[in-house]
Write a protein that holds these residues in place. Structure first.
Motif: not given
Lengths: 355, 77
Positions: A103-109, A126-138, A149-157
Motif C-alpha cells: 500500500c503506497l502513501g495517500g490514505s493508508l489508514g 504499508m509505505m509512506d514518506t511521512s514517519y508520523d503517518m506510518i506510526k499512527s497507522c501502526r 493480516i500480517e502488516t509491516s511498515y516502512f518509510v519510503g519515497d
C-alpha cells in the motif's frame, strides 16, 4: 478568465519549511534511475537525480503529511473512506487472490481499515514518506486488536521505490500518486515490483478537482494583488491516465472517473479538510505569502458565486481510478495484423445478415 | 527516557521483520540491503549509504540516508 499555464490553484495556509529539513544528510547520487528518460549517470559526485522537471516540493509534502497524521487521528474522513471503499471493491471483481499486498502513501489508514479481508490478502506492507503517518497507522492497528493480516511498515519515497522486482501481488495507492514529480517513473517502478499477473490499483485526483476554489482564488488575487501565482497543483486529465498506464507497460489497462461533491459550511472548513488530508499546496513555484485580505476575499467570492440555497458551499473532487496488470501469458493479446482466419462476410452469413 | 529506548531496542532483537527483509532493496541502486548490527541500520554496500531504522520502522527515503565514509563506519551526520 484565462488561466495561466493551466495551473490550478489550491489555497493553503502555507507553512514555512523548517530549516532543519534542508540541512539534513546530503541527497545522494543515483547510479541507476528507473525513469522513462533513460538512466541519469552518477559520476562520483553528489547530485540530485533530477533530469526531470521538479514541480512539487517533496520535503514540504512530508511535513504536511506529518501534520495530517495528527489532525486526522480521531475522526474518519468520509470522502477518503468513500474513495478507498470504491478502490477496494474492485478486488471483489477479480477471481484471483493476492497474498502479498503493498500500500503506497495517500490514505493508508482508510485502506487498511476498510480492507475487511477482501482479495485474499495475507501480508500487507504499508509505505509512506511521512514517519508520523506510518506510526499512527501502526498504533491504530495495535488499538484495534485486528491482527488477522500480517502488516509491516516502512518509510519510503514513491519516486524511489525500495522494493525488489517481482515481489508483490497487488499494489494499492489511494490518493497518493498525484504528488509525485515523475508519475510515469513511479508507475514503472510499481510495475517492476509486481509479480507477473499482479494488479496495480490507483486513485488520483483529476483536473476538475476544486475548480470552484481555483476560480475564487484567481478572481480574488487579480482583484487584490493584480497577478496570480500557482495555487493548485497540475492534475492529470482522464485522457492522460490511459496513456500513463500504457506507457508504464501495464496490460489490460482500465480507467474510470468519479466525481464527489463535498459540502462545507464555509471556505475555511474546506481548507481545514485539505490540511487534515495533507493536500495543501506544495508546489515549488508557490507564493509563500498569503495576504489576509486576499484570503478573506477568496472566501467571500466563493460564498457569493457558489453557495447553495442552504448556505453551504460545494467543492468538487474528481477522482480517477486506474487499473493495470503486469503481463502474463494468460492475458488476452491482440493478434498480429494479417493473421485473421475468418472474414467479416463469413461472420455476416453466420449471424443471419441483419442490417 | 533514553535509557527506556535502549531497553526496548535490545528486546527488539532482529530489528526488522522477515517480510520486509525479503522485499526491501536500496531505493537508489535497487541492490539488496545489509542489516548492520552496530549502528542498527540498513546498509547499501553498492553506493555506501546507510538508512536508519527508527523504532522498528526502516526509513528508506533517499534524503534520510547517511553516506558512509569508510568501510563499516557511519559518518558524522
Amino acid at each position: 478568465m484565462r488561466r495561466i499555464n493551466s495551473l490550478y490553484g489550491r489555497i493553503g495556509m502555507l507553512r514555512r519549511v523548517p530549516e532543519e529539513s534542508t540541512k539534513k544528510s546530503h541527497t545522494l547520487l543515483a547510479s541507476l534511475s528507473f525513469s522513462t528518460e533513460g538512466s541519469y549517470g552518477g559520476d562520483g559526485e553528489l547530485q540530485q537525480n533530477s533530469s526531470k522537471v521538479k514541480i512539487f516540493d517533496r520535503d514540504l509534502k512530508r511535513i504536511h503529511r506529518d501534520r495530517a497524521a495528527w489532525l486526522s487521528r480521531q475522526k474518519n474522513d468520509s470522502f477518503v473512506d468513500a474513495v478507498a471503499e470504491n478502490l477496494l471493491d474492485r478486488l471483489e471483481d477479480c477471481k484471483k487472490s493476492f497474498p502479498t499486498a503493498f500500500c503506497l502513501g495517500g490514505s493508508l489508514g482508510a485502506v487498511k481499515r476498510l480492507l475487511r479481508g477482501r482479495g485474499g490478502i495475507e501480508k500487507l506492507i504499508m509505505m509512506d514518506t511521512s514517519y508520523d503517518m506510518i506510526k499512527s497507522c501502526r498504533d491504530a492497528q495495535e488499538d484495534s486488536l485486528d491482527n488477522s493480516i500480517e502488516t509491516s511498515y516502512f518509510v519510503g519515497d514513491e519516486e524511489f521505490l525500495p522494493v525488489k522486482e517481482s515481489s508483490v501481488d497487488l499494489i494499492i495507492s489511494s490518493l497518493g500518486l498525484h504528488w509525485t514529480n515523475d508519475l510515469p517513473g513511479s508507475m514503472i517502478q510499481c510495475k517492476l515490483a509486481l509479480k507477473p499477473d499482479g494488479l496495480f490499483l490507483a486513485a488520483i485526483l483529476g483536473g476538475e478537482t476544486l475548480k470552484e476554489l481555483r476560480i475564487a482564488c484567481t478572481l480574488a488575487h487579480m482583484e487584490r494583488e493584480g497577478g496570480i501565482s500557482p495555487r493548485l497543483s497540475p492534475l492529470a486529465q482522464v485522457r492522460d491516465a490511459g496513456n500513463l498506464l500504457t506507457r508504464a507497460g501495464f496490460s489490460l489497462p482500465g480507467v474510470d472517473v468519479d466525481e464527489y461533491v463535498v459540502k462545507y459550511k464555509s471556505a475555511m472548513d474546506l481548507i481545514e479538510h485539505l490540511r487534515a488530508m495533507g493536500e495543501t499546496n506544495a508546489l515549488l513555484e508557490r507564493n509563500k505569502i498569503l495576504n489576509r485580505e486576499t484570503a478573506l476575499a477568496t472566501a467571500a467570492i466563493y460564498d457569493s458565486m457558489f453557495a447553495t440555497e442552504d448556505g453551504t458551499i460545494p467543492a468538487t473532487f474528481q477522482v480517477i481510478y486506474m487499473t493495470g496488470w503486469r503481463e502474463h501469458s494468460s492475458h488476452p493479446q491482440a493478434k498480429r495484423r494479417g493473421s485473421a482466419t475468418v472474414s467479416f462476410t463469413d461472420l455476416q452469413k453466420q449471424f443471419g445478415g441483419q442490417s | 527516557m533514553v535509557r527506556l529506548n535502549r531497553v526496548l531496542l535490545k528486546d527488539a532483537g532482529n530489528a526488522i521483520d522477515k517480510t520486509l527483509s525479503e522485499i526491501l532493496v536500496c531505493p537508489l541502486s535497487k541492490q539488496p540491503l545489509r542489516f548492520c548490527e552496530k549502528t542498527k541500520s540498513l546498509v547499501s554496500d553498492t553506493i555506501g549509504v546507510s538508512f536508519p531504522i527508527k523504532d522498528g520502522i526502516p526509513c528508506l527515503v533517499p534524503k534520510d540516508g547517511k553516506i558512509l565514509e569508510e568501510e563499516g563506519d557511519a559518518s558524522k551526520a
